[in-house]
Design a protein around this motif. Structure first.
Motif, short mmCIF file in Angstrom:
data_model
loop_
_atom_site.label_atom_id
_atom_site.label_comp_id
_atom_site.label_asym_id
_atom_site.label_seq_id
_atom_site.Cartn_x
_atom_site.Cartn_y
_atom_site.Cartn_z
N ARG A 9 0.96 -1.33 -0.17
CA ARG A 9 0.37 -0.44 -0.22
C ARG A 9 0.95 1.25 0.14
NH1 ARG A 9 -3.26 -3.03 3.46
NH2 ARG A 9 -2.10 -1.91 5.60
N VAL A 10 2.01 1.01 0.72
CA VAL A 10 2.90 2.61 0.91
C VAL A 10 3.72 2.20 -0.15
CG1 VAL A 10 4.82 3.29 2.40
CG2 VAL A 10 2.66 2.57 3.28
N GLY A 11 4.12 1.03 -0.43
CA GLY A 11 5.85 1.32 -1.47
C GLY A 11 5.35 1.24 -2.78
N VAL A 12 4.57 0.82 -3.44
CA VAL A 12 3.76 0.87 -4.76
C VAL A 12 3.83 2.38 -5.14
CG1 VAL A 12 2.18 0.04 -6.82
CG2 VAL A 12 3.13 -1.68 -4.86
N PRO A 13 2.83 2.83 -4.62
CA PRO A 13 2.87 4.45 -5.22
C PRO A 13 4.37 5.12 -4.74
CG PRO A 13 1.22 3.95 -3.49
CD PRO A 13 2.37 2.43 -3.52
N PHE A 14 5.17 4.84 -3.90
CA PHE A 14 5.95 6.00 -3.90
C PHE A 14 6.99 5.56 -5.19
CE2 PHE A 14 10.30 7.43 -2.39
CZ PHE A 14 9.34 8.90 -2.27
N THR A 15 7.06 4.35 -5.53
CA THR A 15 8.01 3.65 -6.10
C THR A 15 7.43 4.13 -8.13
OG1 THR A 15 8.34 1.53 -5.35
CG2 THR A 15 8.67 1.49 -7.89
N LEU A 16 7.07 4.02 -7.57
CA LEU A 16 6.13 5.19 -9.01
C LEU A 16 6.32 6.37 -9.23
CD1 LEU A 16 2.77 3.71 -9.73
CD2 LEU A 16 4.59 2.93 -10.94
N ILE A 17 6.14 6.65 -7.75
CA ILE A 17 6.43 8.38 -8.15
C ILE A 17 8.16 9.00 -8.17
CG2 ILE A 17 6.88 10.37 -6.92
CD1 ILE A 17 3.91 9.34 -4.87
N ALA A 18 9.09 7.71 -7.98
CA ALA A 18 10.81 7.70 -7.40
C ALA A 18 10.93 7.54 -9.29
CB ALA A 18 11.05 6.69 -6.60
N LEU A 19 9.91 6.32 -10.23
CA LEU A 19 10.21 6.43 -11.04
C LEU A 19 9.75 7.91 -12.32
CD1 LEU A 19 8.83 3.42 -13.19
CD2 LEU A 19 8.94 6.17 -14.23
N VAL A 20 8.59 8.98 -11.56
CA VAL A 20 8.51 9.21 -12.31
C VAL A 20 9.69 10.51 -12.41
CG1 VAL A 20 6.81 11.24 -12.76
CG2 VAL A 20 6.08 8.90 -12.39
N VAL A 21 9.88 10.75 -11.08
CA VAL A 21 10.68 12.07 -10.61
C VAL A 21 12.82 11.84 -11.92
CG1 VAL A 21 12.21 12.95 -9.02
CG2 VAL A 21 9.98 12.30 -8.36
N THR A 22 12.97 10.31 -11.45
CA THR A 22 14.39 9.69 -12.01
C THR A 22 14.09 9.94 -13.49
OG1 THR A 22 14.19 8.06 -9.98
CG2 THR A 22 15.38 8.69 -12.06
N VAL A 23 13.09 9.87 -14.38
CA VAL A 23 12.68 9.91 -15.70
C VAL A 23 12.31 11.47 -15.93
CG1 VAL A 23 11.70 9.56 -17.76
CG2 VAL A 23 11.23 7.42 -16.01
N LEU A 24 11.86 12.47 -15.51
CA LEU A 24 12.29 14.11 -15.77
C LEU A 24 13.48 14.67 -15.20
CD1 LEU A 24 8.40 14.44 -14.13
CD2 LEU A 24 9.11 15.13 -16.38
N LEU A 25 13.45 14.15 -14.35
CA LEU A 25 15.05 14.61 -14.01
C LEU A 25 16.20 14.66 -14.32
CD1 LEU A 25 14.94 15.35 -10.17
CD2 LEU A 25 14.43 16.90 -11.83
N VAL A 26 16.83 13.23 -14.32
CA VAL A 26 17.84 12.61 -15.21
C VAL A 26 18.38 12.89 -16.55
CG1 VAL A 26 18.86 10.65 -15.78
CG2 VAL A 26 17.81 10.55 -13.90
N PRO A 27 17.68 13.67 -17.88
CA PRO A 27 17.94 13.64 -18.77
C PRO A 27 17.95 15.50 -18.68
CG PRO A 27 16.24 12.36 -19.51
CD PRO A 27 16.15 12.73 -17.84
N ILE A 28 17.85 15.74 -17.92
CA ILE A 28 17.86 17.71 -17.23
C ILE A 28 19.90 17.80 -17.28
CG2 ILE A 28 17.23 19.65 -16.10
CD1 ILE A 28 14.67 17.95 -15.92
N VAL A 29 19.37 16.93 -15.48
CA VAL A 29 20.61 16.80 -14.93
C VAL A 29 22.00 16.44 -16.07
CG1 VAL A 29 21.99 16.77 -12.75
CG2 VAL A 29 19.43 17.02 -12.72
N LEU A 30 21.39 15.22 -16.53
CA LEU A 30 23.19 14.21 -17.14
C LEU A 30 22.67 14.02 -18.09
CD1 LEU A 30 23.45 11.36 -14.55
CD2 LEU A 30 24.76 13.38 -15.08
N PRO A 31 22.80 15.09 -19.23
CA PRO A 31 21.88 15.17 -20.93
C PRO A 31 21.96 13.86 -21.68
CG PRO A 31 22.90 16.78 -20.12
CD PRO A 31 23.37 16.21 -19.22
N LEU A 32 20.99 13.56 -22.02
CA LEU A 32 21.39 12.70 -22.73
C LEU A 32 22.64 12.72 -24.33
CD1 LEU A 32 17.79 11.71 -23.35
CD2 LEU A 32 19.83 10.16 -22.15
#
Length: 610
Positions: free
Chosen positions: A587-610
């Motif tokens: 109940r607690v972990g699945v939603p936050f894993t999805l939040i971590a996925l979204v944040v990672t995918v949004l931030l990584v290409p900005i800080v570390l350009p592809l």
């Protein structure tokens, strides 16, 4: 697919299957890999053993030692007391301060070690506040997992991914390369847990219901010990007179001798029983009885032992609390006691303490206490002399001290060395951040200084190192070499590209994150990083992109083990003290894993350009 690749994949599948069923233990599987993989001819024996010379392995070991120095000097305990004072009456403020502190400390040492340190801290805070520890244990595990995303040295998967980058000719990450991603996730994690804690059912009653801290009397009632305590006097004609304890059939008869009262010239002396303790007529034995009452009565009669009454109001030798005490301990993830019974583990011989109670979560084991198999997260109640309890508290490589009773005057092994430990830690971090010397050299300097200032001794330093973790990493590294040599890495990369290759780069990163996180549900995050790092770099090469964002996604996903209590030892350790179920983590972990996925995918290409 070539025959060599099929053979490597078969061995990998077998290793993963053994990881999932936990038979044999993970480090044994890693050693099997080291032995078997060279037999295929795909890697040499020297290549299979090359991980032992990897600087990342030495760095991880050194960080365990530095973390132990912080524990022995009481830095973490004082931090917990400070948190309690600063939070005041607000549970929300306490949660925010706790998660921030765990994230900060966990960024510099093993997250599993941080959880082991803070579980007793949270229990003490809960006792003082009259609150259920269930409210804080889950935030503790979430913050500890996120702490692995804050710095290069925070967790083993980061170092594994970094080592793979360097091995393939890239420059590698810096100390704070992870911080732009971990810090936002820590902030989001704190905000998320302020609301998600409402999803957690408080199955563990407030510890302060029976007092601000547990007492010996409370434990005696909780574990139903009163009827097991007896005082017996050795009679003049007893066959025990003049014989040593190791020569007597007491333990096999269900009697544990906890102490010996002996009348000396200046009064009664309470003696610690040892194998060589020789009994005299008139000695009074304080014993814990596990056998049937009829059998014990017959044994007393045969050995000429007189049953003595207790003093009024006495309850399980509480009138001897100046000499004897109790301690609640937990079986941590890397304990060698897991899978053994109390008898097999020889706890009395190792620690000088007698196990008198066992809990699986909230359930007290009343029958077959000595033969019950110990599991990760089990809670043991042990009784013995305070000096032995202090020894367990200071050298708890197999046991994590959860609770000390009100009768115990807390004494830290090196409390006056806390400023030295903090100074050493600051120096190590400064050296790592500056890059003046390699990280591993900075950590080794820190270890030497911890010893020089007597924050830690050699025995506790060696015991603090999680050899299981080191062997696991070293044993899985040859798979990376074998998969690359046989084309397995390229095959996996081609499969991912075929699946989402024509999509936007962020979708490729999201797919990589999801695969890594899902694989981490079944095997350790360290093994996941070893397997997925070369695949991520191969995908980057095929797409003609920078390797850094792909490597970063794997590292962050490997630490996103929020979804089940078995995803990481960090989660497993809080199950018992928090009274959690599998569903709580979902109940607690699945939603936050999805939040971590979204944040990672949004931030990584900005800080570390592809």
């Amino acid at each position: 697919m070539t025959l060599d690749l099929a053979l490597v994949l078969a061995l990998l599948a077998a290793a993963i299957a053994m990881f999932v069923i936990n038979r044999p233990r993970m480090d044994a599987v890693a050693l099997l890999v080291i032995v078997v993989l060279p037999l295929t001819g795909i890697v040499t024996m020297n290549e299979a053993l090359a991980g032992f010379s990897d600087s990342s392995i030495v760095l991880i070991a050194a960080l365990f030692v530095i973390g132990e120095g912080l524990v022995r000097t009481g830095v973490a305990r004082r931090l917990g007391d400070w948190l309690d004072a600063k939070a005041g009456a607000s549970e929300s403020r306490l949660l925010m301060l706790l998660m921030a502190a765990v994230g900060g400390l966990g960024s510099l040492m093993s997250s599993t070690a941080v959880v082991a340190i803070f579980i007793p801290v949270i229990l003490r805070i809960s006792q003082n506040r009259g609150a259920s520890p269930s409210r804080l244990m889950m935030p503790l595990s979430v913050a500890a997992l996120i702490s692995g995303m804050l710095t290069l040295v925070a967790t083993a998967p980061n170092l594994v991914v970094n080592a793979e980058l360097v091995r393939q000719g890239a420059e590698g990450f810096s100390f704070f390369s992870f911080t732009p991603f971990g810090l936002p996730l820590l902030v989001l994690g704190i905000l998320y847990m302020l609301f998600a804690r409402r999803l957690l059912v408080s199955r563990v009653q407030p510890a302060a219901a029976a007092g601000r801290r547990p007492s010996l009397r409370r434990w005696a009632a909780q574990y139903r010990l009163a009827e097991r305590a007896q005082r017996v006097r050795v009679g003049e004609g007893s066959p025990l007179v003049g014989r040593r304890l190791d020569e007597l059939p007491l333990r096999s008869g269900g009697i544990n001798v906890l102490a010996v009262e002996r009348h000396e010239r200046f009064g009664v002396e309470v003696i610690r029983p040892s194998a060589r303790t020789e009994l005299r007529a008139g000695d009074v034995l304080l014993v814990d009885v596990l056998a049937d009452a009829g059998e014990v009565a017959a044994l007393r009669e045969r050995l000429v032992l007189e049953l003595l009454p207790f003093g009024e109001g006495s309850d399980y030798f509480i009138d001897h609390s100046q000499d004897l005490g109790m301690v609640e301990v937990m079986i941590p993830a890397d304990s060698t006691l897991i899978g053994q019974s109390v008898l097999d583990a020889q706890v009395r011989s190792e620690y000088g303490l007698t196990v008198i109670g066992l809990r699986h979560g909230a359930q007290v084991v009343e029958r077959d206490l000595l033969t019950e198999k110990l599991k990760i997260g089990d809670i043991l109640l042990m009784v013995g002399f305070w000096s032995d309890i202090r020894h367990v508290q200071n050298h708890n490589d197999d046991l994590v001290v959860l609770n000390m009773p009100t009768e115990f005057e807390e004494v830290l092994p090196a409390a006056d060395k806390a400023p030295h430990a903090l100074g050493v830690l600051a120096l190590v971090v400064a050296l790592m951040v500056s890059g003046v010397i390699p990280n591993v050299q900075a950590a080794l300097i820190g270890c030497l200084l911890m010893g020089l200032f007597k924050c830690i001794d050699f025995t506790s330093a060696y015991r603090s190192i999680s050899w299981k973790t080191l062997i696991l990493i070293v044993g899985m590294l040859p798979f990376s070499i074998a998969l690359q040599r046989t084309g397995g890495v390229d095959l996996a990369a081609d499969g991912v590209i075929a699946l989402v290759g024509g999509a936007a780069p962020r979708l490729v990163l999201a797919t990589l994150f999801a695969i890594t996180a899902l694989l981490g549900l079944f095997i350790s995050n360290t093994a996941t990083a070893v397997l997925m790092a070369p695949v991520a770099l191969a995908i980057a090469k095929d797409l003609g992109a920078s390797p850094y964002p792909f490597a970063m996604v794997v590292a962050l996903a490997a630490s996103s083990a929020f979804m089940t209590p078995i995803s990481s030892p960090v989660n497993t350790l809080v199950v018992g003290p928090g009274g959690y179920t599998f569903g709580d983590f979902m109940r607690v972990g699945v939603p936050f894993t999805l939040i971590a996925l979204v944040v990672t995918v949004l931030l990584v290409p900005i800080v570390l350009p592809l």
